[in-house]
Design an enzyme around this catalytic site. Structure first.
Site, PDB file in Angstrom:
ATOM      1  CG  ASP A  11      -1.781   1.159   1.396  1.00 40.59           C
ATOM      2  OD1 ASP A  11      -1.604   2.127   0.640  1.00 40.59           O
ATOM      3  OD2 ASP A  11      -2.672   1.130   2.274  1.00 40.59           O
ATOM      4  CE1 TYR A 232      -3.969  -1.595  11.728  1.00 34.65           C
ATOM      5  CE2 TYR A 232      -4.251   0.779  11.622  1.00 34.65           C
ATOM      6  CZ  TYR A 232      -4.550  -0.479  11.160  1.00 34.65           C
ATOM      7  OH  TYR A 232      -5.435  -0.617  10.143  1.00 34.65           O
ATOM      8  CE  LYS A 235      -5.449  -6.171  12.007  1.00 30.40           C
ATOM      9  NZ  LYS A 235      -4.919  -7.050  13.009  1.00 30.40           N
TER      10      LYS A 235
END
Ligand code: F6R
Ligand code: MG
Ligand code: MG
Length: 385
Positions: A11, A232, A235
């Site tokens: 990403d 985080y 994901k």
């Protein structure tokens, strides 16, 4: 000659939030690969699902090859430059290190690769998921390679009758073990049901397989991005490669494992459970509640280092029922708002922002069996402007 299929995804920015890749950035990635793959790759394809750009590469350099990984890394860097220029959201978010160190593993992008002995026709499917985690593959890979109610070939085809070997990783402890099915099927299920802890990494044929002995026939990307980054950062939406036919699951047996939209984690803010919806490329964007989690399947054949395909396998009305069921489950689950089990349990949210919210409340706790210290219940306050 041994051939390697390397699938690397990242990403590197999306719009308007985490929903979709941006065409010109995908082109920038593709152009980089086109201009730099000569003498290294025999073929490649670029695709995408949700906010992830996916590169499928064919070569003879084996897995973990620095030149092959380097092409993917630099291609994502080239895409990131444009993503930053146009202001894509989260531009370059999966490129966690500044400089390439020879192996892209641990640097952010997800990697699924296998070295194979190609057959005279080598059919395979690349599955690409968004808004979920590597453990999302546990259920369908089990169905494909170990459940005769999904894959009747396990009963009917003498080449499949002896079963397969599963390589399972404990992603918390960085350990692995190998389990043979059907003998160890209950042990396998005992582990892989805990999908945020135990993850199927690979499936192999047994040495006695008549057509394709001792071969890697499925591989999943399992890079635990959240652990790499320490907190985080999205994901690690997984991808997997599954080889097909002739003593392996048929294309349709492999796809059938997604006909029931089972629940996976990683939806909205990486913090919610939801159904995995099989979709064609035209629906490979994340919209409702940043999802729901989706899987795309691209089918190929490989011959002499060259790919034919892809075929957009879930672009089929026969999967409309699964999609409808997924939407019904979405309607049902969304009404639970921030409550478990729609929201993940605390321990699975360790790397999200929830602990920071809870930390603020810690000072307000007092012993239950002590006399009440405060006249009024102390609550979290904030300064008024
Ligand atoms: C889930 C995902 C999104 C984001 C959400 C908030 O995997 O990528 O649901 O978590 O859009 O994003 P930020 O925190 O970047 O505003
Ligand atoms: Mg993302
Ligand atoms: Mg993603």
């Amino acid at each position: 000659m041994k051939t390697t299929i390397s699938h690397i995804k990242a990403d590197i920015g999306s719009l308007p939030g985490h929903s979709s890749v941006y065409g010109p950035v995908v082109e920038a990635v593709e152009n980089y690969v086109k201009d730099h793959s000569k003498g290294i790759l025999s073929d490649y394809r670029i695709s995408h699902v949700g906010d992830d750009i996916q590169i499928t590469m064919i070569h003879t350099l084996g897995i973990d090859n620095s030149e092959v990984h380097g092409i993917a890394w630099e291609a994502f860097k080239a895409g990131t430059a444009l993503a930053k220029k146009v202001g894509l959201y989260g531009a370059g978010q999966d490129l966690l290190k500044d400089a390439f160190s020879g192996n892209i593993k641990g640097m952010g992008p997800g990697v699924a690769e296998m070295e194979i002995t190609p057959r005279k026709s080598e059919p395979f499917i690349v599955y690409m998921m968004d808004k979920t985690e590597p453990g999302a593959f546990n259920f369908p890979i089990y169905k494909m390679f170990a459940d005769p109610f999904n894959t009747p070939g396990l009963v009917i085809d003498p080449n499949m009758h002896e079963g397969f070997i599963f390589e399972v990783w404990d992603i918390m402890k960085a350990k692995r073990l190998f389990l043979s099915t059907p003998e160890n099927v209950y042990d396998l299920l005992a582990m892989i049901g805990s999908k945020s802890k135990y993850v199927i990494k690979r499936v192999y044929t047994k040495p006695t397989h008549e057509k394709l002995p001792d071969e890697n026939v499925a591989v999943i990307s399992t890079d635990k991005l959240s652990f790499i980054a320490g907190e985080y950062v999205g994901k690690d939406d997984p991808a997997g490669i599954v080889r097909l036919q002739s003593g392996l699951p048929a294309a349709g047996e492999s796809l059938e494992a997604f006909s029931y939209p089972f629940l996976v984690s990683g939806w909205m803010r990486g913090s919610f459970n939801g159904p995995l919806m099989p979709v064609g490329m035209k629906d490979a964007k994340m919209t409702r509640f940043d999802g729901p989690p989706r899987v795309v399947a691209l089918g190929f054949v490989l011959k002499d280092g060259l790919l034919a395909g892809p075929v957009d396998m879930f672009d089929d009305p026969a999967f409309d029922g699964a999609r409808k069921t997924a939407v019904n489950i979405v309607d049902y689950m969304r009404r639970m708002g921030p409550f478990e089990p729609h929201r993940l349990p605390d321990e699975d949210m360790e790397y999200t922002t929830l602990p920071k919210v809870l930390e603020k409340l810690q000072d307000n706790f007092e012993e239950i069996d002590q006399p009440k210290k405060k006249e009024k219940l102390k609550v979290a306050t904030r300064d008024m402007d």
